[in-house]
Design a protein around this motif. Structure first.
Motif, PDB file in Angstrom:
ATOM      1  N   GLU A 267      36.497  27.133  28.040  1.00  0.00           N
ATOM      2  CA  GLU A 267      37.735  27.011  28.836  1.00  0.00           C
ATOM      3  C   GLU A 267      38.499  28.270  28.940  1.00  0.00           C
ATOM      4  O   GLU A 267      38.906  28.858  27.706  1.00  0.00           O
ATOM      5  N   PRO A 268      38.928  28.760  29.999  1.00  0.00           N
ATOM      6  CA  PRO A 268      39.798  29.896  30.138  1.00  0.00           C
ATOM      7  C   PRO A 268      41.323  29.864  29.557  1.00  0.00           C
ATOM      8  O   PRO A 268      41.884  28.503  29.619  1.00  0.00           O
ATOM      9  N   LEU A 269      41.912  30.618  28.917  1.00  0.00           N
ATOM     10  CA  LEU A 269      43.336  30.746  28.595  1.00  0.00           C
ATOM     11  C   LEU A 269      44.171  30.849  29.750  1.00  0.00           C
ATOM     12  O   LEU A 269      45.316  29.821  29.545  1.00  0.00           O
ATOM     13  N   TYR A 270      43.990  31.389  30.807  1.00  0.00           N
ATOM     14  CA  TYR A 270      44.950  32.079  31.814  1.00  0.00           C
ATOM     15  C   TYR A 270      44.170  32.173  33.032  1.00  0.00           C
ATOM     16  O   TYR A 270      43.003  32.786  33.040  1.00  0.00           O
ATOM     17  N   GLU A 271      44.382  31.716  34.281  1.00  0.00           N
ATOM     18  CA  GLU A 271      43.746  32.240  35.517  1.00  0.00           C
ATOM     19  C   GLU A 271      44.810  32.591  36.307  1.00  0.00           C
ATOM     20  O   GLU A 271      45.878  31.950  36.559  1.00  0.00           O
ATOM     21  N   GLU A 272      44.690  33.740  37.367  1.00  0.00           N
ATOM     22  CA  GLU A 272      45.538  33.982  38.297  1.00  0.00           C
ATOM     23  C   GLU A 272      44.618  34.442  39.589  1.00  0.00           C
ATOM     24  O   GLU A 272      43.920  35.161  39.452  1.00  0.00           O
ATOM     25  N   ASP A 273      44.979  33.839  40.920  1.00  0.00           N
ATOM     26  CA  ASP A 273      44.466  34.236  42.032  1.00  0.00           C
ATOM     27  C   ASP A 273      45.295  35.606  42.478  1.00  0.00           C
ATOM     28  O   ASP A 273      46.525  35.449  42.444  1.00  0.00           O
ATOM     29  N   LEU A 274      44.838  36.512  43.034  1.00  0.00           N
ATOM     30  CA  LEU A 274      45.460  37.532  43.350  1.00  0.00           C
ATOM     31  C   LEU A 274      45.663  38.032  44.851  1.00  0.00           C
ATOM     32  O   LEU A 274      46.597  37.706  45.371  1.00  0.00           O
ATOM     33  N   ASP A 275      44.264  38.124  45.670  1.00  0.00           N
ATOM     34  CA  ASP A 275      44.194  38.215  47.007  1.00  0.00           C
ATOM     35  C   ASP A 275      43.036  37.932  47.370  1.00  0.00           C
ATOM     36  O   ASP A 275      42.105  37.328  46.639  1.00  0.00           O
ATOM     37  N   GLY A 276      42.678  38.233  48.851  1.00  0.00           N
ATOM     38  CA  GLY A 276      41.369  37.613  49.370  1.00  0.00           C
ATOM     39  C   GLY A 276      40.496  39.020  49.768  1.00  0.00           C
ATOM     40  O   GLY A 276      39.731  38.797  50.517  1.00  0.00           O
ATOM     41  N   SER A 277      41.069  40.217  49.134  1.00  0.00           N
ATOM     42  CA  SER A 277      40.045  41.273  49.186  1.00  0.00           C
ATOM     43  C   SER A 277      38.586  41.070  49.012  1.00  0.00           C
ATOM     44  O   SER A 277      38.607  40.360  47.979  1.00  0.00           O
ATOM     45  N   ALA A 278      37.685  41.934  49.155  1.00  0.00           N
ATOM     46  CA  ALA A 278      36.433  41.836  48.900  1.00  0.00           C
ATOM     47  C   ALA A 278      36.060  42.918  47.703  1.00  0.00           C
ATOM     48  O   ALA A 278      35.061  42.768  47.150  1.00  0.00           O
ATOM     49  N   GLY A 279      36.864  43.992  47.240  1.00  0.00           N
ATOM     50  CA  GLY A 279      36.529  45.037  46.837  1.00  0.00           C
ATOM     51  C   GLY A 279      36.574  44.584  45.216  1.00  0.00           C
ATOM     52  O   GLY A 279      37.320  43.640  44.720  1.00  0.00           O
ATOM     53  N   VAL A 280      35.617  45.174  44.224  1.00  0.00           N
ATOM     54  CA  VAL A 280      35.627  44.836  42.902  1.00  0.00           C
ATOM     55  C   VAL A 280      36.851  45.277  42.192  1.00  0.00           C
ATOM     56  O   VAL A 280      37.373  46.545  42.583  1.00  0.00           O
TER      57      VAL A 280
END
Length: 551
Positions: A267-280
């Motif tokens: 299980e992850p300690l922390y997750e955060e979504d940033l944006d919808g861009s496709a670049g790595v």
């Protein structure tokens, strides 16, 4: 999560990015058009290496770090690969040694002359042949000397000792991962790799978008993550906090950053979504300031955060924004930063649409910026190896050898000393191979070579005769029949006995030991000055020869 700073008391909340002007950037660099998710750039305090576009093979540029401005289109390159170069990495313990991997299925180790590349270099010092398909990833071991990891599209992950005898090395010292019975598991096709601080663990992301923690000596898989909620692309060991960080995408194709416990990837300690861009998203971490930088491929912005070992683990600080997108980034090691202006990090942004390599300095504003700031520059990893490749292969683990960024400060290696200055000998031989003096060369060059040879002999004698660290002091007594400081024309055994009696107490032994260390450092500095002088004279000889040929 909104992009706002939650660490209001952080001393890094005012960090800002200062891009260099075009006059102080590297202009006219034909940056590669390769689509692999690599950095294509690597920097050290002496040089910057950039993968370039080249017809009929692969090549990369090696530019002196202060060689800014418009680049000559005919500037010489390192062009020994028969296929496109996919990445380059400088040796962390040798500023004149760089590794490159290519579509021609090989990895090559190059020696760069002290004065820079004066003509095309086509002959590599070492060629590593073990892959059957293109090699996309290379990574130097963080603490062991001459250990290089490579990963190719043949599902092999190999570990090489580049100090082995011969110009062609066909057998790696360890096979970390490889196909078994013609089965090609997706976990063996790597997207990124990261060693922990002492190199005893290896974190990887694979084609199946999972994170794995390996024991690099045996290839044993210790932990595997799930790809249900996070499809990982890049992974990074957060050194000092015992945390893994990965960047990738969510099931809804939003770019994510995720923190993990390396001992438990269930299980992850922390997750955060940033944006919808496709670049790595490329992650970069500074263990001295505990700051994390996220730079997206094709983005013009770089986000930076501060990490901690307690919840919420991560806090957004600020964001650098530019209208010019970056194809890749190189990072300057901490020992190459300008401490006088409070520079804590430096990127080299590859801006392909402008054929530009732009230095970007991350600076903390301080009222007295000309004074060394102790709180910004703690002891950091230096350019000395902590152990040899053979010691690491036998199971020894050691942390990095630390150094101080304070000007004129010097910290001794606490471990057994790795043989020094052999890299400079190799650099000098490479320089002579590339820029051989014309017939009838001036005698000053011969004299400098003779003086340098004498200094090398003197330094070797000092190392052989006197202890190298405090652990060697037990039972050591200086030879009263030999003088440690010779004069020209003398041999180690022709000097008169020392007038001062040999030390008997522990304090006298320590004083004698530190005196010898100072003498050895002085000899090394004099050797370096001789190298620079020889390079200058040979360049002058070459220019005069060209002028004679012209007229």
């Amino acid at each position: 999560m909104p992009l706002r700073s939650s660490f209001q008391c952080s001393k890094f909340r005012h960090v800002f990015g200062k891009p260099a002007t075009k006059e102080h950037s590297y202009d006219g660099v034909p940056i590669t058009t390769s689509v692999h998710d690599n950095h294509y750039c690597s920097a050290n305090p002496c040089f910057i290496a950039v993968v370039t576009e080249c017809a009929g093979g692969g090549a990369f540029l090696v530019l002196p770090i202060h060689c800014i401005g418009r680049l000559d289109p005919q500037y010489p390159r390192v062009c020994g690969h028969s296929g496109r170069v996919l990445d380059v990495k400088w040796n962390p313990f040798d500023d004149y040694c760089v590794a490159s991997c290519s579509e021609d299925c090989t990895v090559k180790i190059w020696d760069i002359p002290v004065c820079g590349v004066q003509q095309n270099i086509t002959q590599a010092r070492k060629t590593l042949i073990g892959h059957s398909r293109r090699v996309a990833i290379i990574e130097w071991h963080p603490t062991a000397e001459n250990l290089l990891l490579s990963s190719g599209y043949d599902y092999k992950v190999l570990l090489w000792d580049v100090s082995q005898v011969g110009t062609v090395i066909r057998h790696p010292v360890r096979v970390v991962l490889m196909p078994i019975h013609q089965r090609y598991p997706s976990e063996a096709l790597l997207l990124s790799v990261s060693f922990n601080s002492d190199g005893s663990r290896l974190a990887v992301t694979s084609k199946d978008r999972r994170i794995r923690v390996l024991e690099p000596r045996t290839g044993k898989i210790l932990q595997v993550s799930s790809n249900k909620t996070h499809r990982a692309n890049k992974v990074l060991y957060i050194r000092g906090l015992k945390i893994l960080l990965s960047t990738g995408s969510s099931p809804w194709n939003h770019r994510q950053i995720v923190l993990w416990d390396p001992d438990d990837l269930s299980e992850p300690l922390y997750e955060e979504d940033l944006d919808g861009s496709a670049g790595v998203l490329f992650p970069f971490y500074d263990s001295d300031t505990r700051m994390l930088y996220l730079a997206g491929k094709g983005d013009g912005n770089i986000r930076y955060y501060e990490l901690s070992s307690e919840k919420p683990y991560i806090s957004f600080l600020m964001e650098f924004r530019s209208q010019l997108p970056q194809k890749g980034l190189g990072v300057m090691p901490k020992r190459g930063l300008d401490v006088n202006v409070c520079e804590i990090f430096r990127f080299y942004r590859l801006i392909a649409i402008k054929d530009l390599v732009e230095p970007l300095s991350m600076i903390i504003p301080r009222k007295q910026s000309g004074i060394f700031q102790e709180d910004l520059y703690p002891m950091t990893a230096g350019n000395q190896a902590a152990l040899t490749a053979q010691e690491w292969l036998l199971g020894i683990n050691r942390g990095p050898v630390l150094m101080s960024l304070r000007p004129e400060a010097h910290v001794e290696n606490p471990y057994a000393v790795i043989p020094a200055d052999k890299g400079q000998l190799r650099q000098l031989s490479s320089l002579r191979f590339q820029m051989g003096p014309a017939d009838g060369a001036v005698t000053n060059t011969k004299l400098d070579f003779m003086e340098r040879a004498f200094l090398e002999e003197q330094l070797a004698y000092q190392h052989a005769k006197y202890p190298r660290d405090l652990s060697d002091l037990s039972g050591w007594q200086p030879d009263e029949m030999e003088c440690p400081l010779w004069t020209y024309g003398c041999t180690p055994h022709c000097c008169e006995p020392a007038e001062k009696p040999p030390p008997t107490t522990e304090s006298e032994l320590l004083q004698a030991f530190y005196k010898q260390q100072d003498e050895i450092r002085g000899l090394r500095e004099e050797l370096h000055q001789k190298d620079v002088r020889i390079a200058q004279l040979q360049l002058e000889i070459k220019n005069r020869s060209n002028m004679r040929a012209t007229f």
